[in-house]
Every structure is written in structure tokens, then in C-alpha cells.
Design an enzyme around this catalytic site. Structure first.
Site, PDB file in Angstrom:
ATOM      1  N   ASP A  52      29.484   9.395  30.633  1.00 17.49           N
ATOM      2  CA  ASP A  52      29.254  10.811  30.843  1.00 17.49           C
ATOM      3  C   ASP A  52      29.824  11.580  29.648  1.00 17.49           C
ATOM      4  O   ASP A  52      31.035  11.550  29.406  1.00 17.49           O
ATOM      5  CB  ASP A  52      30.000  11.206  32.131  1.00 17.49           C
ATOM      6  CG  ASP A  52      29.357  12.333  32.876  1.00 17.49           C
ATOM      7  OD1 ASP A  52      28.822  13.231  32.222  1.00 17.49           O
ATOM      8  OD2 ASP A  52      29.425  12.321  34.122  1.00 17.49           O
ATOM      9  N   HIS A  58      28.287  13.996  42.601  1.00 15.01           N
ATOM     10  CA  HIS A  58      29.650  14.472  42.847  1.00 15.01           C
ATOM     11  C   HIS A  58      29.747  15.993  42.902  1.00 15.01           C
ATOM     12  O   HIS A  58      30.840  16.519  43.084  1.00 15.01           O
ATOM     13  CB  HIS A  58      30.565  13.939  41.741  1.00 15.01           C
ATOM     14  CG  HIS A  58      30.166  14.471  40.398  1.00 15.01           C
ATOM     15  ND1 HIS A  58      29.012  14.056  39.765  1.00 15.01           N
ATOM     16  CD2 HIS A  58      30.718  15.420  39.602  1.00 15.01           C
ATOM     17  CE1 HIS A  58      28.882  14.717  38.625  1.00 15.01           C
ATOM     18  NE2 HIS A  58      29.908  15.544  38.503  1.00 15.01           N
TER      19      HIS A  58
HETATM   20  C1  NOJ Z   1      28.507  19.372  35.687  1.00 11.97           C
HETATM   21  C2  NOJ Z   1      29.411  18.365  36.281  1.00 11.97           C
HETATM   22  O1  NOJ Z   1      28.658  17.468  37.053  1.00 11.97           O
HETATM   23  C3  NOJ Z   1      30.425  19.129  37.087  1.00 11.97           C
HETATM   24  O2  NOJ Z   1      31.197  18.299  37.902  1.00 11.97           O
HETATM   25  C4  NOJ Z   1      31.261  19.922  36.118  1.00 11.97           C
HETATM   26  O3  NOJ Z   1      32.147  20.748  36.830  1.00 11.97           O
HETATM   27  C5  NOJ Z   1      30.398  20.799  35.231  1.00 11.97           C
HETATM   28  N1  NOJ Z   1      29.241  20.144  34.743  1.00 11.97           N
HETATM   29  C6  NOJ Z   1      31.171  21.282  34.052  1.00 11.97           C
HETATM   30  O4  NOJ Z   1      31.454  20.218  33.177  1.00 11.97           O
END
Ligand code: NOJ
Length: 581
Positions: free
Chosen positions: A102, A335
Site C-alpha cells: 500500500d 478497512h
Molecule cells: C484511504 C485509506 O484507505 C484510509 O484508511 C486512509 O485514512 C485515507 N486513504 C488517507 O490515507
């Protein structure tokens, strides 16, 4: 340049998402870790997945659970070591699975060295971030008002005054997540270096976090209304395609599996991101289908899911991506989302009606797993995990949930009302510990888990479901297997079908592959009922043709009634049925 993944490769692959913090804890500190993942690789192999996407495990102050990265090329000791990571890559490869990482390159943590050096006054690093003077400021030292009315994703202004910078900095997410300035070529080069670093360690693919927000509008100005519309204004910005092409080329990842998380995006841009001729991404996550239960588009106001709208969104995106030769990532859960079973199977924080949870879960899985694209399974989805329905706001951990709870109370909601909304909308709904067994803490940890386990773990868990005929886990295994076995699932054309007036909550589509290999079906008809009452589908025209010759490929009820003469198929509550010719 390496070869772009073929439609068949993409269409026969399945990705499993691991939210590392909640997956498996090997050392009893209550936090999942890399060795924990290694210990479960055989389980993932049993499920049959090809790739494993792991959410960020880099050093981070954890204000946003790791999406606030303070060092992109290292591992947070809470999750393990670089040796653990190398072992994971090797062990996954040995089992024929690839690791996807990621990449959070739209923003850093405010504790990242780049931001710290900007704070210390280094001009070079000040240029890494988006800094502006305040509105109405009388000069240096006077903050004035935030430069625009933009709101960040987690509530409140998207700008923060920082005296050490003498400027406001932009943060589209938490205040601790300053946005990087991608107009700066040095930033783009540094980000490509990060991706190359992990590629060189044996990673097979990447997910790019909110990557369509990297190119900000040329003029940064107020948006009409409350300021939350700034997300749509920033999405798919003027240079985003060019920046992605450059990143892919520089990092040398063309031909690898990649997925972009696209906030507030549109079909036209997603076609462009994923059409192989663009050399940008293999596929995109878009979220329109997960907003059909937002009241008037507002996440923190509850409504029942609008299935007619859901059907329209799926048909627009499936047929539209197909027409533009783009590619969809298929998913219900991650998530950041409440569990889909709780969402679509009858609302209620604590989960689903006792009798139907399995039916709902299997129907949802069928609905996306037969579509054109690459399916993603989010940890625990394959077991039927649900929202936990925690009894107190203190049980929640997520920064967004806590902020919005406060905002709702300030706006006049009672604590009970605000808790109800949080229980249905919190990102923590998807972050509860993976349910491995009926042992204490669902077998996730021998210590105290960082967040509570959902109460249904004693019956919904991997140990109770593995090898048990009819279980959710075995159903998912079959779906994964069919995608590999049948070319029509991997590559077939998709066409949405009208289910008739007596089936308003049925999503129906066909997959067709005229030159399917001998012995394999050329045509599938997928019927998924989101209705908690029985209903009758009435097929007409081409969709009804040959119904009498169809066999049942997959179904979630043992008894069914099909009348080929009238094109009628009776469906039970939340039934999924796949017919094949
Ligand atoms: C998307 C992510 O999936 C999320 O968990 C995160 O808070 C935001 N982007 C910011 O990085």
C-alpha cells in the site's frame, strides 16, 4: 517495458486484503504483525487467492492507523522487521502468491523527515508541501483565516496554520497528514524511488492510496457550500494521468498488478486510468456503490440502501468500463467500510438477522465475484464477519469516528443517536480482529487486542467453517475456483438484464464468451436478490432465450422454481442463483 497484464490474467486473479493491525498477532502485544501473516499463508492458499494486499506497516505515529507514514522504506517495529518482510515475500512466493503493498504517496505524516525539515526552515522541503497565506492576513506572522473553505475527510478545515512555516498547509485527511505537492518534480522522483525500493524487494504489485487526489487544481479557491465538496474538486486533477504514467515508468512497474484508490472519481477517468494503452494502473477502486445508503449523500446520516441506484451504478460501471476497455476492482468491504452483511442484510449495529446472515453474505459475494474485473476479499468477509455493534463510543478507535461523534453531539444528536450512527458507519466496523477460532479474542492474540472482537466470533470463525460443507468459507473457495476454471467468468462480456417489475430488488446480469473452450459454458445468468421477501424475476427478450437449457452452476437455496415458457424465476429472500449454458 514489461508486458501489461492480460485481461485473462487480471480476470482470473483474486486479491485478499489484510488489515495487518487486526489480522494475526504472533507476539501477544495485541497488534497483528508480519510473522502473524506468515503463519496464516496456508489458510490463504487454501482459500485460493493469488495476491495479498497488506495495508501500511511502515513507521507511523498511527494517527490514521498507518496511513500517516513517517518513513516509507522501513518497517514499524510493532509489525516486525525487514527480515520478517523478506520471509513473508519468500514464503508467499513459495506458495504461488504475490504480495501487494500500500503506497500512501498523496500525503506524508507530519513526523516524516521531509515535513520536519520543512518545519526547520529548509526551503527545499517547504516546496514538498502545499503552503498558502491566510485569507485576510495582514502580513507575516498573522494567520488570518484559512485560505479556502475546504473541509478535510475526517471533519474540520483542510488547512492548518503552522507558525514554524509561517503558512497554512493543506491536509485533505487528518491534520497530521500534510499533502505532498506533486507539481514539484523532486516529490515525484522521491515517490518513484519509494515504489522502486519495494519492487526491488520482491513485491509483486501495489495499491495506491487516494492517488487521484495527487494533482490539485491549478487555482485553489473556495468550493460552493460547506467545503466538503473540495474532494470532488481535487479528484482527477489536471495532471493526474501524466503523473501516474511517469510514476509507473520511473518505478518500473508497468506489467505489475496495480490498483488505484479513487476518491470521488468518475467513469471517464477510471477508463483512462486502466485502459492498458495508458500505462497507468491495472484497475481502480471506485466507491459510488458504497454510498447508496448515505442519506442525501451524507455518510453520517442513516438510510436504507437504495437497490435501484445500486443496480444502476453497477451496470454503468460494468458496461462503461467494458466499452472503454478499462478494468474494475470488485469489492464490498475494506478497512474503511462497515461490513457489507450488516449494511445490506437489514440494518442494526450488532449485525444481521440470525437466520439470514449466511444467505446475505453468499448473495453479496456472488453478486461481485461473477462480474467483470478482479475481486478483492477483505479479511473475514469470507467467514461472514459483521459490524461489532460496540456498546460505547470508548470502544471505537478511529479518528474519523471519534471526530464525527463529537460533531454529531455538537449538532444536537443525543449520545445514543450518535452512537447508533457510528455503529453503522464507523471504519472500525471493518477493523475488528480476524475471527480465527472460538478461543479467547477469536484466536487473534494471546494478549489484549488493540480493538475489541465482534461478539459473534464463537460461531463465525475460520476453524468452525473450514472443510464444512455449505459454510461461507467453502462458498468463497468455490467462487475463487470458478473464476479460474471458467473463462466466461474471467473474460466474458457483461450485460445487465432487466429483472422485471415484480423483482425491484434483484440485480441481474449476463456474462457471455462465445469462444469459450469446449466443455465450458458460454453464457452465465447471475441473479442476486437484495430483498428480504421472496420475489419473481421475469426475464424477457434475449435474456430469456434458452432458459430451458440452462443448468444451475451455483445457488444458495436447494429448491427453486424456473418456468422457461414465461421467463419466470422465483427467488427466495436474499437468494443468489447462477445459471449456465
Ligand atoms: C484511504 C485509506 O484507505 C484510509 O484508511 C486512509 O485514512 C485515507 N486513504 C488517507 O490515507
Amino acid at each position: 517495458m514489461s508486458k501489461t497484464m492480460s485481461k485473462h490474467d487480471l480476470g482470473s486473479s483474486v486479491v485478499y486484503q489484510i488489515y495487518i493491525k487486526s489480522f494475526c498477532d504472533s507476539d501477544g502485544d495485541g497488534i497483528g504483525d508480519l510473522p502473524g501473516i506468515v503463519s496464516k499463508l496456508d489458510y490463504l492458499k487454501y482459500l485460493g487467492v493469488d495476491y495479498i494486499w497488506i495495508t501500511p506497516f511502515f513507521p507511523s505515529p498511527q494517527r490514521d492507523n498507518g496511513y500517516d507514514v513517517s518513513d516509507y522504506c522501513a518497517i514499524d517495529p510493532a509489525y516486525g522487521t525487514m527480515d520478517d518482510f523478506d520471509a513473508l515475500v519468500a514464503e508467499a512466493r513459495r506458495r504461488g502468491m504475490g504480495i501487494m503493498l500500500d503506497m500512501v504517496l498523496c500525503h506524508t505524516s507530519s513526523e516524516h523527515e521531509w515535513f520536519q525539515r520543512a518545519l526547520a526552515g529548509e526551503e527545499r522541503y517547504r516546496r514538498y508541501y502545499i503552503l498558502r497565506d491566510g485569507r485576510g492576513s495582514s502580513g507575516p506572522g498573522d494567520p488570518g483565516e484559512p485560505p479556502t473553505n475546504w473541509q478535510c475527510a475526517f471533519g474540520g478545515s483542510a488547512w492548518e496554520w503552522e507558525p514554524r512555516l509561517g503558512k497554512w498547509y493543506l491536509h485533505m485527511h487528518d491534520v497530521s497528514q500534510p499533502d505532498l505537492d506533486w507539481t514539484n518534480p523532486e516529490v515525484r522522483e522521491a515517490c518513484a524511488d519509494v515504489v522502486r525500493f519495494w519492487r526491488d524487494r520482491g513485491v509483486r504489485g501495489f495499491r495506491f492510496d487516494v492517488v487521484n487526489l495527487i494533482s490539485k487544481p491549478e487555482v485553489i479557491e473556495d468550493v460552493p457550500g460547506s467545503g466538503s465538496a473540495c474532494r470532488a474538486l481535487v479528484a482527477d486533477g489536471p495532471h493526474v494521468h501524466e503523473y501516474l504514467q511517469e510514476l509507473v515508468e520511473r518505478a518500473g512497474i508497468d506489467g505489475m498488478i496495480t490498483v488505484g484508490e479513487m476518491a470521488a472519481t468518475n467513469l471517464e477517468n477510471c477508463v483512462r486510468y486502466t485502459n492498458p494503452a495508458s500505462h497507468e494502473l491495472s484497475m481502480t477502486f471506485s466507491f459510488h456503490h458504497l454510498k447508496v445508503d448515505y442519506k442525501d449523500g451524507k455518510k453520517w446520516e442513516l438510510a436504507d440502501p437504495d437497490i435501484a441506484r445500486l443496480r444502476q451504478i453497477f451496470s454503468d460501471w460494468q458496461e462503461g468500463m467494458q466499452a472503454g476497455e478499462g478494468w474494475n476492482a470488485l469489492f464490498w468491504n475494506n478497512h474503511d467500510q462497515p461490513r457489507a452483511i450488516s449494511r445490506f442484510g437489514g440494518r442494526g449495529g450488532a449485525g444481521y438477522p440470525d437466520t439470514s446472515w449466511e444467505k446475505v453474505g453468499k448473495m453479496l459475494a456472488t453478486c461481485t465475484h461473477f462480474m467483470q474485473g478482479t475481486p478483492y476479499i477483505f479479511q473475514g468477509e469470507e467467514l461472514g464477519m459483521t459490524n461489532p455493534g460496540y456498546p460505547s463510543i470508548d470502544d471505537y478507535r478511529d479518528v474519523e469516528s471519534k471526530n464525527y461523534y463529537r460533531i454529531m453531539i455538537e449538532g444536537g444528536k443525543s449520545p445514543a443517536e450518535a452512537l447508533r450512527v457510528v455503529s453503522e458507519r464507523s471504519r472500525d466496523d471493518g477493523r475488528t480482529p480476524m475471527q480465527w477460532s472460538a478461543a479467547a479474542h477469536a484466536g487473534f492474540t494471546t494478549g489484549e487486542p488493540w480493538i475489541g472482537v465482534a461478539p459473534n466470533y464463537e460461531r463465525v470463525n475460520a476453524e468452525a467453517e473450514a472443510g464444512v460443507e455449505g459454510s461461507m468459507l467453502e462458498f468463497y473457495r468455490r467462487l475463487v475456483c470458478l473464476r479460474k476454471e471458467l473463462d466466461v467468468v474471467a473474460e466474458g462480456a457483461v450485460r445487465f438484464v432487466d429483472a422485471g417489475p415484480a423483482a425491484p430488488k434483484v440485480i441481474a446480469y449476463e456474462r457471455v464468451l462465445e469462444d469459450a473452450p469446449a466443455g465450458q459454458p458460454k453464457r452465465l445468468l447471475v441473479l442476486c436478490s437484495f430483498d428480504n421477501e421472496p420475489c419473481a424475476v421475469r426475464l424477457s427478450g434475449a435474456a430469456a432465450e434458452g432458459l430451458g437449457d440452462a443448468g444451475v452452476l451455483l445457488g444458495t437455496y436447494p429448491r427453486r422454481l424456473i418456468d422457461p415458457a414465461s421467463g419466470m424465476v422465483a427467488l427466495h429472500a436474499f437468494e443468489a442463483l447462477v445459471l449456465a449454458w
